[in-house]
Design a protein around this motif. Sequence first.
Motif, PDB file in Angstrom:
ATOM      1  N   LEU A  21       0.917  -1.187  -0.016  1.00 54.27           N
ATOM      2  CA  LEU A  21       0.012   0.022  -0.112  1.00 54.27           C
ATOM      3  C   LEU A  21       1.022   1.383   0.007  1.00 54.27           C
ATOM      4  CD1 LEU A  21      -2.687  -1.123   2.678  1.00 54.27           C
ATOM      5  CD2 LEU A  21      -2.614  -1.684   0.225  1.00 54.27           C
ATOM      6  N   GLY A  22       2.160   0.924   0.325  1.00 55.22           N
ATOM      7  CA  GLY A  22       2.650   2.331   0.481  1.00 55.22           C
ATOM      8  C   GLY A  22       3.710   2.506  -0.693  1.00 55.22           C
ATOM      9  N   ARG A  23       4.710   3.353  -0.905  1.00 58.97           N
ATOM     10  CA  ARG A  23       5.432   3.559  -2.153  1.00 58.97           C
ATOM     11  C   ARG A  23       6.543   2.622  -2.084  1.00 58.97           C
ATOM     12  NH1 ARG A  23       6.274  10.233  -1.915  1.00 58.97           N
ATOM     13  NH2 ARG A  23       4.278  10.606  -1.682  1.00 58.97           N
ATOM     14  N   VAL A  24       7.007   1.739  -1.354  1.00 60.97           N
ATOM     15  CA  VAL A  24       8.043   0.862  -1.264  1.00 60.97           C
ATOM     16  C   VAL A  24       7.425  -0.354  -2.224  1.00 60.97           C
ATOM     17  CG1 VAL A  24       9.793  -0.775  -0.185  1.00 60.97           C
ATOM     18  CG2 VAL A  24       9.480   1.659   0.666  1.00 60.97           C
ATOM     19  N   GLN A  25       8.026  -0.842  -3.360  1.00 64.80           N
ATOM     20  CA  GLN A  25       7.352  -1.696  -4.047  1.00 64.80           C
ATOM     21  C   GLN A  25       7.645  -3.169  -3.850  1.00 64.80           C
ATOM     22  OE1 GLN A  25       5.512  -0.642  -6.721  1.00 64.80           O
ATOM     23  NE2 GLN A  25       5.552   0.874  -5.261  1.00 64.80           N
ATOM     24  N   SER A  26       8.559  -3.431  -2.629  1.00 62.11           N
ATOM     25  CA  SER A  26       8.690  -4.961  -2.429  1.00 62.11           C
ATOM     26  C   SER A  26       8.987  -5.096  -1.058  1.00 62.11           C
ATOM     27  CB  SER A  26       9.816  -5.575  -3.225  1.00 62.11           C
ATOM     28  OG  SER A  26      11.244  -4.862  -2.841  1.00 62.11           O
ATOM     29  N   LEU A  27       8.981  -6.221  -0.577  1.00 63.06           N
ATOM     30  CA  LEU A  27       9.287  -6.520   1.007  1.00 63.06           C
ATOM     31  C   LEU A  27      10.459  -7.233   1.059  1.00 63.06           C
ATOM     32  CD1 LEU A  27       5.776  -7.926   2.359  1.00 63.06           C
ATOM     33  CD2 LEU A  27       6.676  -5.423   2.676  1.00 63.06           C
ATOM     34  N   ASN A  28      11.240  -7.147   2.169  1.00 64.27           N
ATOM     35  CA  ASN A  28      12.440  -7.866   2.815  1.00 64.27           C
ATOM     36  C   ASN A  28      12.057  -9.297   2.489  1.00 64.27           C
ATOM     37  OD1 ASN A  28      13.360  -9.491   5.069  1.00 64.27           O
ATOM     38  ND2 ASN A  28      14.966  -7.960   4.616  1.00 64.27           N
ATOM     39  N   ALA A  29      12.883 -10.267   2.005  1.00 66.10           N
ATOM     40  CA  ALA A  29      12.577 -11.642   1.841  1.00 66.10           C
ATOM     41  C   ALA A  29      12.086 -12.334   3.006  1.00 66.10           C
ATOM     42  CB  ALA A  29      13.940 -12.398   1.250  1.00 66.10           C
ATOM     43  N   SER A  30      12.716 -11.961   4.423  1.00 65.54           N
ATOM     44  CA  SER A  30      12.104 -12.677   5.401  1.00 65.54           C
ATOM     45  C   SER A  30      10.924 -12.305   5.757  1.00 65.54           C
ATOM     46  CB  SER A  30      13.132 -12.620   6.651  1.00 65.54           C
ATOM     47  OG  SER A  30      13.148 -11.062   6.883  1.00 65.54           O
ATOM     48  N   VAL A  31      10.753 -11.036   5.608  1.00 67.06           N
ATOM     49  CA  VAL A  31       9.297 -10.520   5.776  1.00 67.06           C
ATOM     50  C   VAL A  31       8.218 -11.214   4.832  1.00 67.06           C
ATOM     51  CG1 VAL A  31       7.916  -8.538   5.966  1.00 67.06           C
ATOM     52  CG2 VAL A  31      10.136  -8.304   6.859  1.00 67.06           C
ATOM     53  N   ALA A  32       8.570 -11.022   3.672  1.00 69.67           N
ATOM     54  CA  ALA A  32       7.646 -11.776   2.624  1.00 69.67           C
ATOM     55  C   ALA A  32       7.195 -13.203   3.130  1.00 69.67           C
ATOM     56  CB  ALA A  32       8.200 -11.626   1.409  1.00 69.67           C
ATOM     57  N   ALA A  33       8.185 -14.088   3.447  1.00 63.36           N
ATOM     58  CA  ALA A  33       8.302 -15.393   3.911  1.00 63.36           C
ATOM     59  C   ALA A  33       7.430 -15.334   5.075  1.00 63.36           C
ATOM     60  CB  ALA A  33       9.413 -16.209   4.204  1.00 63.36           C
ATOM     61  N   GLY A  34       7.486 -14.538   6.042  1.00 61.76           N
ATOM     62  CA  GLY A  34       6.498 -14.439   7.171  1.00 61.76           C
ATOM     63  C   GLY A  34       5.243 -14.197   6.834  1.00 61.76           C
ATOM     64  N   VAL A  35       4.784 -13.324   5.881  1.00 67.44           N
ATOM     65  CA  VAL A  35       3.333 -13.022   5.798  1.00 67.44           C
ATOM     66  C   VAL A  35       2.967 -14.268   4.804  1.00 67.44           C
ATOM     67  CG1 VAL A  35       2.191 -11.307   4.003  1.00 67.44           C
ATOM     68  CG2 VAL A  35       3.789 -10.627   5.652  1.00 67.44           C
ATOM     69  N   MET A  36       3.778 -14.883   3.995  1.00 67.30           N
ATOM     70  CA  MET A  36       3.066 -15.945   3.334  1.00 67.30           C
ATOM     71  C   MET A  36       2.939 -17.199   4.312  1.00 67.30           C
ATOM     72  SD  MET A  36       2.330 -15.523  -0.099  1.00 67.30           S
ATOM     73  CE  MET A  36       2.787 -17.290  -0.649  1.00 67.30           C
ATOM     74  N   LEU A  37       3.855 -17.387   5.237  1.00 63.37           N
ATOM     75  CA  LEU A  37       3.683 -18.602   5.855  1.00 63.37           C
ATOM     76  C   LEU A  37       2.506 -18.460   6.639  1.00 63.37           C
ATOM     77  CD1 LEU A  37       7.433 -19.346   6.498  1.00 63.37           C
ATOM     78  CD2 LEU A  37       5.792 -20.835   5.220  1.00 63.37           C
ATOM     79  N   TYR A  38       2.463 -17.476   7.301  1.00 62.46           N
ATOM     80  CA  TYR A  38       1.370 -17.257   8.176  1.00 62.46           C
ATOM     81  C   TYR A  38      -0.017 -17.207   7.333  1.00 62.46           C
ATOM     82  CZ  TYR A  38       3.573 -18.246  12.360  1.00 62.46           C
ATOM     83  OH  TYR A  38       4.373 -18.805  13.402  1.00 62.46           O
ATOM     84  N   GLU A  39      -0.183 -16.953   6.443  1.00 62.74           N
ATOM     85  CA  GLU A  39      -1.369 -17.075   5.703  1.00 62.74           C
ATOM     86  C   GLU A  39      -1.927 -18.455   5.395  1.00 62.74           C
ATOM     87  OE1 GLU A  39      -4.920 -16.430   3.544  1.00 62.74           O
ATOM     88  OE2 GLU A  39      -3.709 -15.200   4.770  1.00 62.74           O
ATOM     89  N   VAL A  40      -0.442 -19.206   5.165  1.00 64.47           N
ATOM     90  CA  VAL A  40      -0.810 -20.770   5.254  1.00 64.47           C
ATOM     91  C   VAL A  40      -1.430 -21.160   6.606  1.00 64.47           C
ATOM     92  CG1 VAL A  40       0.216 -23.066   5.058  1.00 64.47           C
ATOM     93  CG2 VAL A  40       0.978 -21.207   3.428  1.00 64.47           C
ATOM     94  N   VAL A  41      -0.950 -20.772   7.647  1.00 68.92           N
ATOM     95  CA  VAL A  41      -1.094 -20.971   8.846  1.00 68.92           C
ATOM     96  C   VAL A  41      -2.736 -20.713   9.269  1.00 68.92           C
ATOM     97  CG1 VAL A  41      -0.810 -20.619  11.427  1.00 68.92           C
ATOM     98  CG2 VAL A  41       1.030 -21.074   9.911  1.00 68.92           C
ATOM     99  N   ARG A  42      -3.034 -19.452   8.883  1.00 69.43           N
ATOM    100  CA  ARG A  42      -4.396 -18.983   8.990  1.00 69.43           C
ATOM    101  C   ARG A  42      -5.464 -19.820   8.396  1.00 69.43           C
ATOM    102  NH1 ARG A  42      -8.483 -16.301   6.842  1.00 69.43           N
ATOM    103  NH2 ARG A  42      -7.320 -16.467   4.618  1.00 69.43           N
TER     104      ARG A  42
END
Length: 237
Positions: free
Chosen positions: A213-234
């Motif tokens: 939603l912000g101006r930065v166009q990508s996330l740190n790799a470890s943050v992206a992994a955390g977001v993805m993995l916890y969508e799986v967990v959810r």
Amino acid sequence: MIKGRHPVATALSEGRPINKVLIAEGAVEGGFEHIVARAKEQGVVVQFVPRARLDTIAGNAHQGVAAYVAPYKYAELEDIVEREVAGAGLIVVLDEVTDPHNLGAIIRTAEAAGAQGVVIGKHRASPLTETVAKAAAGALEYLPVARVANVVQALEQLKEAGYWVVGTSVEADHRMVDVDYTHKTVVVIGSEGAGLHRLVSERCDFLVNIPILGRVQSLNASVAAGVMLYEVVRQRT
């Protein structure tokens, strides 16, 4: 060498081969009694050294304790596939993640999310190092890591084993939450700069984007992994 209270305590509790534990003089009074006691139970040499010497040996952020250990042994990909876990399988594959801090953080999050293991490449990727172990905060004692010569071939092998492969891409049409992760899933995270390489992207069954939603166009790799993995967990809980 591993450094820090939790990584050293975890290595001792898991019975990992340790050659020697180094503790800064005076640190026992600071809550290190359990580390000393566990090391002596296992016949591990405990040596008290001046903090300045420990700084020289172990660098910064050792929290007063470090240990010489045998190198981490990589698992085979087949071992990760066959590893027993509760519910549907979950494996994390990293495409040329070179930052050891990111690798350690991803291993820590993958273990917390109940993954079977993490797969890394042999080329243009961070290996398991002291820095990785520190960032993983003990997770390497529980979660196997496989190192493969070819990530693309590893993905093909995982697909043949019944896994759906989901990769992250800022240009993907699917949103992260639009994919069903309740089946056997491989989450693929790309490198810090280039993201997923073309051949890796082509082996993915789904490419998904994480909303930015912000101006930065990508996330740190470890943050992206955390977001993805916890969508799986959810979705699975």
